[in-house]
Design a protein around this motif. Sequence first.
Motif, PDB file in Angstrom:
ATOM      1  N   ASP A  49      48.327  44.349  40.991  1.00 23.23           N
ATOM      2  CA  ASP A  49      47.724  43.896  41.796  1.00 23.23           C
ATOM      3  C   ASP A  49      46.911  42.879  41.238  1.00 23.23           C
ATOM      4  O   ASP A  49      46.768  41.462  42.109  1.00 23.23           O
ATOM      5  N   MET A  50      45.945  43.079  40.486  1.00 21.69           N
ATOM      6  CA  MET A  50      44.452  41.909  40.097  1.00 21.69           C
ATOM      7  C   MET A  50      44.267  42.592  38.898  1.00 21.69           C
ATOM      8  O   MET A  50      45.031  43.582  38.156  1.00 21.69           O
ATOM      9  N   GLU A  51      43.411  41.740  38.059  1.00 19.83           N
ATOM     10  CA  GLU A  51      43.162  42.294  36.970  1.00 19.83           C
ATOM     11  C   GLU A  51      41.797  42.220  37.034  1.00 19.83           C
ATOM     12  O   GLU A  51      40.673  42.103  37.915  1.00 19.83           O
ATOM     13  N   PRO A  52      41.450  44.402  36.959  1.00 19.19           N
ATOM     14  CA  PRO A  52      39.705  44.925  36.480  1.00 19.19           C
ATOM     15  C   PRO A  52      39.158  44.441  35.614  1.00 19.19           C
ATOM     16  O   PRO A  52      40.126  43.271  34.376  1.00 19.19           O
ATOM     17  N   VAL A  53      38.720  43.524  36.025  1.00 18.45           N
ATOM     18  CA  VAL A  53      37.746  42.770  35.005  1.00 18.45           C
ATOM     19  C   VAL A  53      36.599  43.425  34.850  1.00 18.45           C
ATOM     20  O   VAL A  53      36.402  43.534  33.135  1.00 18.45           O
ATOM     21  N   VAL A  54      35.441  44.197  35.145  1.00 15.90           N
ATOM     22  CA  VAL A  54      34.698  44.684  35.243  1.00 15.90           C
ATOM     23  C   VAL A  54      33.840  46.463  35.721  1.00 15.90           C
ATOM     24  O   VAL A  54      34.498  45.976  36.886  1.00 15.90           O
ATOM     25  N   SER A  55      33.961  47.534  35.327  1.00 17.84           N
ATOM     26  CA  SER A  55      33.214  48.539  36.733  1.00 17.84           C
ATOM     27  C   SER A  55      31.640  47.874  36.342  1.00 17.84           C
ATOM     28  O   SER A  55      30.993  47.663  35.234  1.00 17.84           O
ATOM     29  N   VAL A  56      31.166  47.401  37.199  1.00 19.27           N
ATOM     30  CA  VAL A  56      29.951  47.821  38.216  1.00 19.27           C
ATOM     31  C   VAL A  56      28.850  48.573  37.979  1.00 19.27           C
ATOM     32  O   VAL A  56      27.525  47.810  37.209  1.00 19.27           O
ATOM     33  N   ALA A  57      28.415  49.347  38.926  1.00 21.91           N
ATOM     34  CA  ALA A  57      27.911  49.938  38.386  1.00 21.91           C
ATOM     35  C   ALA A  57      28.552  51.178  39.439  1.00 21.91           C
ATOM     36  O   ALA A  57      29.483  51.580  40.421  1.00 21.91           O
ATOM     37  N   ASP A  58      27.372  52.773  39.156  1.00 19.46           N
ATOM     38  CA  ASP A  58      28.221  53.703  40.342  1.00 19.46           C
ATOM     39  C   ASP A  58      26.996  54.285  40.678  1.00 19.46           C
ATOM     40  O   ASP A  58      25.566  54.360  40.729  1.00 19.46           O
ATOM     41  N   THR A  59      27.234  55.468  41.761  1.00 18.68           N
ATOM     42  CA  THR A  59      26.340  56.183  42.357  1.00 18.68           C
ATOM     43  C   THR A  59      26.859  57.341  42.065  1.00 18.68           C
ATOM     44  O   THR A  59      27.837  57.924  43.094  1.00 18.68           O
ATOM     45  N   PRO A  60      25.455  58.371  42.079  1.00 15.27           N
ATOM     46  CA  PRO A  60      26.541  60.063  42.410  1.00 15.27           C
ATOM     47  C   PRO A  60      26.423  60.721  43.636  1.00 15.27           C
ATOM     48  O   PRO A  60      25.462  60.168  44.375  1.00 15.27           O
ATOM     49  N   MET A  61      27.370  61.470  43.703  1.00 16.55           N
ATOM     50  CA  MET A  61      26.823  62.161  45.044  1.00 16.55           C
ATOM     51  C   MET A  61      25.991  63.514  44.872  1.00 16.55           C
ATOM     52  O   MET A  61      25.958  63.432  44.009  1.00 16.55           O
ATOM     53  N   MET A  62      26.002  64.194  45.954  1.00 11.68           N
ATOM     54  CA  MET A  62      24.824  64.815  46.406  1.00 11.68           C
ATOM     55  C   MET A  62      24.911  66.280  47.207  1.00 11.68           C
ATOM     56  O   MET A  62      24.958  65.738  48.110  1.00 11.68           O
ATOM     57  N   PHE A  63      24.451  66.801  46.997  1.00 11.06           N
ATOM     58  CA  PHE A  63      24.881  68.174  47.920  1.00 11.06           C
ATOM     59  C   PHE A  63      23.810  69.043  48.107  1.00 11.06           C
ATOM     60  O   PHE A  63      21.735  68.614  47.154  1.00 11.06           O
ATOM     61  N   VAL A  64      23.507  69.020  49.743  1.00 14.90           N
ATOM     62  CA  VAL A  64      21.732  69.227  49.645  1.00 14.90           C
ATOM     63  C   VAL A  64      21.880  70.408  50.393  1.00 14.90           C
ATOM     64  O   VAL A  64      23.069  70.143  51.056  1.00 14.90           O
ATOM     65  N   GLY A  65      20.872  70.851  50.906  1.00 17.91           N
ATOM     66  CA  GLY A  65      21.049  72.117  52.485  1.00 17.91           C
ATOM     67  C   GLY A  65      19.833  71.877  53.369  1.00 17.91           C
ATOM     68  O   GLY A  65      19.132  70.979  52.911  1.00 17.91           O
ATOM     69  N   ASN A  66      19.939  73.342  54.337  1.00 20.12           N
ATOM     70  CA  ASN A  66      18.649  73.043  55.722  1.00 20.12           C
ATOM     71  C   ASN A  66      17.566  73.514  54.367  1.00 20.12           C
ATOM     72  O   ASN A  66      18.282  73.875  53.914  1.00 20.12           O
ATOM     73  N   ALA A  67      15.890  73.061  54.396  1.00 18.76           N
ATOM     74  CA  ALA A  67      15.263  73.389  53.777  1.00 18.76           C
ATOM     75  C   ALA A  67      15.003  74.614  53.944  1.00 18.76           C
ATOM     76  O   ALA A  67      14.535  75.767  53.072  1.00 18.76           O
ATOM     77  N   GLU A  68      14.935  75.554  54.987  1.00 13.81           N
ATOM     78  CA  GLU A  68      14.341  76.864  55.296  1.00 13.81           C
ATOM     79  C   GLU A  68      15.863  77.410  55.206  1.00 13.81           C
ATOM     80  O   GLU A  68      15.512  78.630  54.917  1.00 13.81           O
ATOM     81  N   ARG A  69      16.392  77.076  56.109  1.00 17.54           N
ATOM     82  CA  ARG A  69      17.653  78.574  56.612  1.00 17.54           C
ATOM     83  C   ARG A  69      18.965  78.731  54.817  1.00 17.54           C
ATOM     84  O   ARG A  69      20.126  78.666  55.331  1.00 17.54           O
ATOM     85  N   GLY A  70      19.070  77.211  54.690  1.00 17.72           N
ATOM     86  CA  GLY A  70      19.849  76.922  53.987  1.00 17.72           C
ATOM     87  C   GLY A  70      20.399  77.151  52.517  1.00 17.72           C
ATOM     88  O   GLY A  70      19.097  77.790  52.643  1.00 17.72           O
ATOM     89  N   PRO A  71      20.723  77.304  52.319  1.00 17.24           N
ATOM     90  CA  PRO A  71      21.197  78.117  50.032  1.00 17.24           C
ATOM     91  C   PRO A  71      20.142  77.123  49.439  1.00 17.24           C
ATOM     92  O   PRO A  71      20.045  75.933  49.886  1.00 17.24           O
TER      93      PRO A  71
END
Length: 316
Positions: free
Chosen positions: A108-130
């Motif tokens: 429906d539109m013209e893709p011009v350019v992929s500009v930027a991306d950001t990854p996901m991050m898995f985090v846990g509870n610092a004391e009781r998490g994995p």
Amino acid sequence: MQTRRALVALALGALIGGAAWSQEPIDIIVPSGAGSAPDIIARIVGDELSTRLKRPVVVNNRPGAGGIIAVMAARSASNPDTLLLAQAAVVTVTPLTYRAARYDLETDMEPVVSVADTPMMFVGNAERGPQTLADALAAARKDPGAVTLTTTSRGSIPHLTAELLVQTTGAPFNIVPTATTGQGIQTVVGGEAAMTVNGVAPLLPLVKSGRLKGLAVTSAKVLPGLEGYPLAKDIVPGLQATGWFMLFAKKGTPSARVQQINQIVNTALQSPAVVEKLAKTANYPLGGSPADARAFLKQEKALWSGIVKNTDIHPE
């Protein structure tokens, strides 16, 4: 001879400058509010286009309805020099989760350019998490449903990344979407949930301060500023996911103009100043040709549509 020279000059001018621009400002429509990551990236792109084309650029924020309002506005705009700067969820997920989203930006539109991306991050509870992603997988398998993994709203890229983890490994995490990013993070900081997943921007300050434990980053490679955090794909093969931003032009925009905008953005993405501006929002430059953007879009549509289908999310 003079006529032939004039014709050659005109032809060269068309190749270099592309099709003639309208007299209106270039309008960049963004499916989110001022100050958001898409808005910031659109303004970076807009500044570069304005400087190099010597034309005014207006960023038009049109948030709401999962991005549908912005996409419809961009498609129907009377200004031929209207662009759309859209994030991954608007492009690939909203058409699968909203009945009103009757669009496919690949066609429906013209893709011009992929500009930027950001990854996901898995985090846990610092004391009781994995303490590692492998620990989290082991705990989830040992006691199905006991390890709570919070995300942002159902159908968001963080939520679907959590679903990708489950679908890839079969580990029975208890995935709990929350209303806001802050709420999902706070459940882990406060110990109500073992883990959360989100883009790196809201998580990294808490990880660096020791309030959260960084478990894995879902990028294809180690990125600047994220050294020392394991790559999810090295623990779970195939576990890669990013939020990204793509620039689109109106359907039927002359290819010379698409190429011109593409080249300006690619040049900008090689500028240390632009890279630094992106880094402040935890985004990393992509770039590439319009063909690269189309191929990337096709790949991402396949990824997220498969996850949505297997998650049994139905359009609202």
